[in-house]
Motif scaffolding. Sequence first.
Motif, PDB file in Angstrom:
ATOM      1  N   GLU A 173       0.835  -1.209   0.000  1.00  0.00           N
ATOM      2  CA  GLU A 173       0.000   0.000   0.000  1.00  0.00           C
ATOM      3  C   GLU A 173       0.870   1.260   0.000  1.00  0.00           C
ATOM      4  O   GLU A 173       0.624   2.204  -0.751  1.00  0.00           O
ATOM      5  CB  GLU A 173      -0.916  -0.006   1.223  1.00  0.00           C
ATOM      6  CG  GLU A 173      -1.925   1.109   1.230  1.00  0.00           C
ATOM      7  CD  GLU A 173      -2.876   1.019   2.415  1.00  0.00           C
ATOM      8  OE1 GLU A 173      -3.168   2.079   2.992  1.00  0.00           O
ATOM      9  OE2 GLU A 173      -3.300  -0.092   2.754  1.00  0.00           O
ATOM     10  N   TYR A 203       3.954   1.424  -1.086  1.00  0.00           N
ATOM     11  CA  TYR A 203       4.626   1.458  -2.384  1.00  0.00           C
ATOM     12  C   TYR A 203       3.709   2.030  -3.459  1.00  0.00           C
ATOM     13  O   TYR A 203       4.143   2.826  -4.295  1.00  0.00           O
ATOM     14  CB  TYR A 203       5.108   0.054  -2.773  1.00  0.00           C
ATOM     15  CG  TYR A 203       5.887   0.048  -4.064  1.00  0.00           C
ATOM     16  CD1 TYR A 203       7.185   0.548  -4.115  1.00  0.00           C
ATOM     17  CD2 TYR A 203       5.329  -0.445  -5.231  1.00  0.00           C
ATOM     18  CE1 TYR A 203       7.905   0.555  -5.298  1.00  0.00           C
ATOM     19  CE2 TYR A 203       6.038  -0.445  -6.420  1.00  0.00           C
ATOM     20  CZ  TYR A 203       7.322   0.049  -6.449  1.00  0.00           C
ATOM     21  OH  TYR A 203       8.037   0.070  -7.622  1.00  0.00           O
ATOM     22  N   ASP A 204       2.446   1.642  -3.412  1.00  0.00           N
ATOM     23  CA  ASP A 204       1.468   2.170  -4.354  1.00  0.00           C
ATOM     24  C   ASP A 204       1.353   3.688  -4.208  1.00  0.00           C
ATOM     25  O   ASP A 204       1.317   4.417  -5.200  1.00  0.00           O
ATOM     26  CB  ASP A 204       0.110   1.498  -4.133  1.00  0.00           C
ATOM     27  CG  ASP A 204      -0.920   1.929  -5.166  1.00  0.00           C
ATOM     28  OD1 ASP A 204      -0.674   1.725  -6.375  1.00  0.00           O
ATOM     29  OD2 ASP A 204      -1.966   2.462  -4.759  1.00  0.00           O
ATOM     30  N   SER A 205       1.321   4.174  -2.974  1.00  0.00           N
ATOM     31  CA  SER A 205       1.263   5.622  -2.730  1.00  0.00           C
ATOM     32  C   SER A 205       2.508   6.318  -3.273  1.00  0.00           C
ATOM     33  O   SER A 205       2.427   7.402  -3.844  1.00  0.00           O
ATOM     34  CB  SER A 205       1.120   5.901  -1.232  1.00  0.00           C
ATOM     35  OG  SER A 205      -0.129   5.459  -0.769  1.00  0.00           O
ATOM     36  N   GLU A 261       4.442   5.171  -5.789  1.00  0.00           N
ATOM     37  CA  GLU A 261       4.357   5.103  -7.247  1.00  0.00           C
ATOM     38  C   GLU A 261       3.422   6.161  -7.820  1.00  0.00           C
ATOM     39  O   GLU A 261       3.665   6.695  -8.894  1.00  0.00           O
ATOM     40  CB  GLU A 261       3.869   3.716  -7.688  1.00  0.00           C
ATOM     41  CG  GLU A 261       4.932   2.652  -7.626  1.00  0.00           C
ATOM     42  CD  GLU A 261       5.894   2.762  -8.787  1.00  0.00           C
ATOM     43  OE1 GLU A 261       5.495   2.516  -9.928  1.00  0.00           O
ATOM     44  OE2 GLU A 261       7.058   3.114  -8.532  1.00  0.00           O
ATOM     45  N   LYS A 262       2.348   6.466  -7.097  1.00  0.00           N
ATOM     46  CA  LYS A 262       1.371   7.452  -7.563  1.00  0.00           C
ATOM     47  C   LYS A 262       1.784   8.877  -7.224  1.00  0.00           C
ATOM     48  O   LYS A 262       1.094   9.821  -7.586  1.00  0.00           O
ATOM     49  CB  LYS A 262       0.000   7.144  -6.959  1.00  0.00           C
ATOM     50  CG  LYS A 262      -0.606   5.871  -7.513  1.00  0.00           C
ATOM     51  CD  LYS A 262      -1.925   5.549  -6.858  1.00  0.00           C
ATOM     52  CE  LYS A 262      -2.515   4.287  -7.482  1.00  0.00           C
ATOM     53  NZ  LYS A 262      -3.714   3.840  -6.770  1.00  0.00           N
ATOM     54  N   GLY A 263       2.912   9.035  -6.535  1.00  0.00           N
ATOM     55  CA  GLY A 263       3.411  10.363  -6.218  1.00  0.00           C
ATOM     56  C   GLY A 263       2.770  11.003  -4.991  1.00  0.00           C
ATOM     57  O   GLY A 263       2.963  12.186  -4.740  1.00  0.00           O
ATOM     58  N   TYR A 264       2.028  10.222  -4.212  1.00  0.00           N
ATOM     59  CA  TYR A 264       1.379  10.766  -3.015  1.00  0.00           C
ATOM     60  C   TYR A 264       2.381  10.983  -1.889  1.00  0.00           C
ATOM     61  O   TYR A 264       2.165  11.816  -1.008  1.00  0.00           O
ATOM     62  CB  TYR A 264       0.278   9.838  -2.509  1.00  0.00           C
ATOM     63  CG  TYR A 264      -0.836   9.572  -3.491  1.00  0.00           C
ATOM     64  CD1 TYR A 264      -1.202  10.505  -4.465  1.00  0.00           C
ATOM     65  CD2 TYR A 264      -1.537   8.376  -3.451  1.00  0.00           C
ATOM     66  CE1 TYR A 264      -2.228  10.247  -5.359  1.00  0.00           C
ATOM     67  CE2 TYR A 264      -2.567   8.110  -4.345  1.00  0.00           C
ATOM     68  CZ  TYR A 264      -2.907   9.052  -5.291  1.00  0.00           C
ATOM     69  OH  TYR A 264      -3.918   8.794  -6.171  1.00  0.00           O
TER      70      TYR A 264
END
Length: 75
Positions: free
Chosen positions: A45, A47-49, A51-54
């Motif tokens: 989770e 890592y996903d944030s 990757e999305k630039g959050y």
Amino acid sequence: MKEDVAKEAMERAFILMLGIPVMALHDQFGFGRKRIEKFADAVLELYDSFEKGYVSLEDLIQTIFEETGVKIEKK
């Protein structure tokens, strides 16, 4: 072709960087399946944030230091 090789290398590196902490949690701290799955889900989770630039790597390092006093750095 070059893109495929780079993607495969990145995926292998990610699995390695997830696998090492999972082994340490299991071997040194007795984590079983349930806690390892929760840990892996939390990592994915974050890592996903990322990757999305959050969140940035610098954000993560700073937050860890502020909340725990642990400084993440290569020595």
